[in-house]
Scaffold this motif. Sequence first.
Motif, mmCIF file in Angstrom:
data_model
loop_
_atom_site.group_PDB
_atom_site.id
_atom_site.type_symbol
_atom_site.label_atom_id
_atom_site.label_comp_id
_atom_site.label_asym_id
_atom_site.label_seq_id
_atom_site.Cartn_x
_atom_site.Cartn_y
_atom_site.Cartn_z
ATOM 1 N N LEU A 45 -6.642 0.344 7.575
ATOM 2 C CA LEU A 45 -6.602 1.789 7.340
ATOM 3 C C LEU A 45 -6.630 2.579 8.649
ATOM 4 C CD1 LEU A 45 -9.075 2.034 4.309
ATOM 5 C CD2 LEU A 45 -6.588 2.201 4.242
ATOM 6 N N GLU A 46 -7.378 2.093 9.621
ATOM 7 C CA GLU A 46 -7.424 2.794 10.900
ATOM 8 C C GLU A 46 -6.111 2.643 11.663
ATOM 9 O OE1 GLU A 46 -10.093 2.833 15.039
ATOM 10 O OE2 GLU A 46 -10.578 1.449 13.379
ATOM 11 N N LYS A 47 -5.501 1.494 11.589
ATOM 12 C CA LYS A 47 -4.276 1.235 12.339
ATOM 13 C C LYS A 47 -3.083 1.993 11.789
ATOM 14 C CE LYS A 47 -1.137 -2.540 13.621
ATOM 15 N NZ LYS A 47 -0.895 -4.012 13.553
ATOM 16 N N HIS A 48 -2.930 2.007 10.464
ATOM 17 C CA HIS A 48 -1.722 2.565 9.862
ATOM 18 C C HIS A 48 -1.880 4.002 9.392
ATOM 19 C CE1 HIS A 48 0.371 -1.298 9.973
ATOM 20 N NE2 HIS A 48 -0.725 -1.869 9.464
ATOM 21 N N TYR A 49 -3.127 4.441 9.115
ATOM 22 C CA TYR A 49 -3.315 5.779 8.539
ATOM 23 C C TYR A 49 -4.333 6.614 9.309
ATOM 24 C CZ TYR A 49 -0.761 3.638 4.718
ATOM 25 O OH TYR A 49 0.203 2.986 3.968
ATOM 26 N N GLY A 50 -4.858 6.092 10.381
ATOM 27 C CA GLY A 50 -5.774 6.855 11.219
ATOM 28 C C GLY A 50 -7.100 7.182 10.565
ATOM 29 N N LEU A 51 -7.512 6.429 9.575
ATOM 30 C CA LEU A 51 -8.794 6.662 8.888
ATOM 31 C C LEU A 51 -9.880 5.890 9.628
ATOM 32 C CD1 LEU A 51 -7.653 6.349 5.160
ATOM 33 C CD2 LEU A 51 -7.813 8.401 6.583
ATOM 34 N N ARG A 58 1.394 9.333 -5.731
ATOM 35 C CA ARG A 58 1.522 10.630 -5.060
ATOM 36 C C ARG A 58 0.167 11.107 -4.560
ATOM 37 N NH1 ARG A 58 5.701 13.877 -9.155
ATOM 38 N NH2 ARG A 58 7.406 12.339 -9.011
ATOM 39 N N VAL A 59 -0.432 10.306 -3.737
ATOM 40 C CA VAL A 59 -1.754 10.592 -3.215
ATOM 41 C C VAL A 59 -1.788 10.254 -1.732
ATOM 42 C CG1 VAL A 59 -2.662 8.298 -3.772
ATOM 43 C CG2 VAL A 59 -4.236 10.228 -3.607
ATOM 44 N N GLU A 60 -2.642 10.917 -0.974
ATOM 45 C CA GLU A 60 -2.847 10.625 0.439
ATOM 46 C C GLU A 60 -3.991 9.622 0.599
ATOM 47 O OE1 GLU A 60 -3.547 14.196 2.554
ATOM 48 O OE2 GLU A 60 -1.815 15.255 1.703
ATOM 49 N N PRO A 61 -3.901 8.759 1.597
ATOM 50 C CA PRO A 61 -4.978 7.770 1.772
ATOM 51 C C PRO A 61 -6.343 8.403 2.009
ATOM 52 C CG PRO A 61 -3.051 7.163 3.066
ATOM 53 C CD PRO A 61 -2.798 8.549 2.540
ATOM 54 N N VAL A 62 -6.385 9.585 2.689
ATOM 55 C CA VAL A 62 -7.660 10.208 2.982
ATOM 56 C C VAL A 62 -8.311 10.779 1.734
ATOM 57 C CG1 VAL A 62 -6.727 12.515 3.452
ATOM 58 C CG2 VAL A 62 -8.794 11.742 4.650
ATOM 59 N N ARG A 63 -7.554 11.005 0.679
ATOM 60 C CA ARG A 63 -8.104 11.571 -0.559
ATOM 61 C C ARG A 63 -8.541 10.488 -1.546
ATOM 62 N NH1 ARG A 63 -6.665 16.952 -0.329
ATOM 63 N NH2 ARG A 63 -8.457 17.214 -1.718
ATOM 64 N N PHE A 86 0.829 -1.206 0.000
ATOM 65 C CA PHE A 86 0.000 0.000 0.000
ATOM 66 C C PHE A 86 0.866 1.259 0.000
ATOM 67 C CE2 PHE A 86 -3.187 3.010 1.482
ATOM 68 C CZ PHE A 86 -4.336 2.567 0.851
ATOM 69 N N SER A 87 1.956 1.266 0.741
ATOM 70 C CA SER A 87 2.849 2.428 0.780
ATOM 71 C C SER A 87 3.501 2.657 -0.574
ATOM 72 C CB SER A 87 3.914 2.227 1.864
ATOM 73 O OG SER A 87 3.310 2.100 3.137
#
Length: 299
Positions: A161-167, A142-147, A134-135
């Motif tokens: 997604l919640e564990k690694h990216y706080g989503l 060149r994108v953020e996971p939240v976008r 995923f990284s």
Amino acid sequence: MEFPFDLNALLPERISVLDHNLTAGRKSLGRPDPQRQISTVIDELGKASAKAQQLAAPITSAPKLQSNRHHLYLLKEGESNGGRGVAVGFLKVGYKKLFLLDQQGAHVEIEPLCVLDFFVTENLQRHGYGLELFSYMLQHKRVEPVRMAYDRPSPKFLSFLEKHYGLKDSVPQVNNFVVFDGFFRDRSAVQHRKPVPRKVEGEIKPYSLTERDVVREEQKALPWPFARPARPPLSPPLSLPSQYSRSLSVDSSPSRGPPRPCPGPGAYRSQTPHSQYLENVTCRAKRTSSLNRSQISFN
């Protein structure tokens, strides 16, 4: 996932980026057409992903990748399987036009980068392979996971997604896609479409007589040939008066009055054709009656 052919020769990079051409950059070790073996790897991984997500049919396959402008990131472990390598997992992304709802409930038409399928073989999960895959995709795009938007993410993927990216906080949608709080940040105002307000339904009025009269007047004012002419009034039936019918027979009644003189030629100017016809008949009858009397007295 193991295969009977050499994955290291087929996929030279640890993470290979595949598109609709089903090629991993350069040709592998003089093989002119590795697409058949690459198709086998994609199809088998797609079937395993559908089984893990309890789907009726795979959503990732070689034909589907060839017919869409998607990218598939395929991760391998080159030292396993006697040095021939094994397929660890894949991540498929692509741009899709979506109709989403923002935090205020307004409709947004947007085409974001979407995660369409994500799978790591079960015996290699919880080894950091999913985070590595995923990284790599985030750096490549060149994108953020939240976008990004996520198509039907599994509970395991949501925990990832919640564990690694706080989503964590998602914005409810009416389709199968999931977006998180912050997805609509700094979006162009052109992409937003305000909800259309409903029209207030007024009281339904009956079709009154006044409105009908107005319609009749509008129909009368229409230009030719749309105007319909009014019908002429019906004329009364022609009938002879009883006094004229009795005067037609000579000496039919003993009580008839003295004969009236016939009108002159100028008297017919103010009469109708019907009255003129009756006067002529009366005059002829009177002349005939007078002639018969003179003949009787002469004899």
